[in-house]
Design a protein around this motif. Sequence first.
Motif: not given
Length: 341
Positions: A256-261, A277-282, A306-311
């Motif tokens: 998983a990878l947190s991404i801050k715009p 990230a999705k292409s790396e199955r992350i 289509r981000c599966p999660a949000m913090v």
Amino acid sequence: MTVIENVIGRVAVLRGGRYSVEVDVLTSSGFGRFAAPIDENPALYIAEAHRAVSEVDEIIGPELIGFDASEQELIDSYLWEIDGTENFSHIGANTALAVSVAVAKAAASVKKMPLYSYLGGTFTTELPVPILEVAGGDAFEYYVMVRDLMEITDVIDALNKVLEHAEGNTVEAFSNATEKATDELGLDIALGLVQKQPLETEEVLSIVEDNNVAYIKPMGDEELFLELIAGTHEVFVDGEYLFREKDILDRRYYNALSIKPINLGTLTDLYNLVNDAKSERITPILSEARYESSDEALAHIAVGLRCPAMVFRRDSIAKLNELIRIAEDLGERGRIITFEG
């Protein structure tokens, strides 16, 4: 019409009393506004905010007048050209992001579409799983997530129950509280951890293995991440630290990878990293910065990309409410993304 007629900058106040730049983008029949967040560097004082406003009013705005707001990638590319550096060190990533998101919101407004639908297209129906901050300690920040989330509001019920049962500010206390909350609510509630200081690898592994942990953002070298991936099951290991410090984007080290715009600069850069990230199955997790305005755009961006999660942080009521509104807007078409490690 989506042709940009004016771009206006102003000083905005973020939570925590920080200053940033807010941008308005106007077309003949559309309008977009966005105030850029600030992350790890809180020292954007009023003078720097005014400098950013000047950049918008005197340099960026005049250059963008006449552009078509619907040509997001072209405009974002031109922002890099205006800046002329490799990391937005001239105009600033916060200024670039404010302009980029305001442009997208203006184009969406012309088309009378919600931003999430404009970004993601007609078949955008997936909602991210909220991971919600519950408390902070010396070694970790604590978060709550619901594995079998059915409604966005389930995470609020879970948070309240965890706070009710937490007997202390430790991993063990919050882990026990999630288990009690699970029994009472009939939801699969788990703990999220964000590491704040270096710890020995074995200690981190022990903490994850011995507690009801479903998500961890570690701080350490590659060995720690490899050990966590190998030694845990169905735990989301967030690689933000490795990605930020060593530019490692590799499923072998984290899933998983947190991404801050704010760390990227434009919507196009954000879109590209999410897809990388999705292409790396992350699993890409869209994350708030430390200092944000109450603008609701982040929820729309997470759904649109289509981000599966949000913090979410504890005081992010506006963004969480907007996610609930998006779920209502989608109705029966909407579904919460399966957040699988």
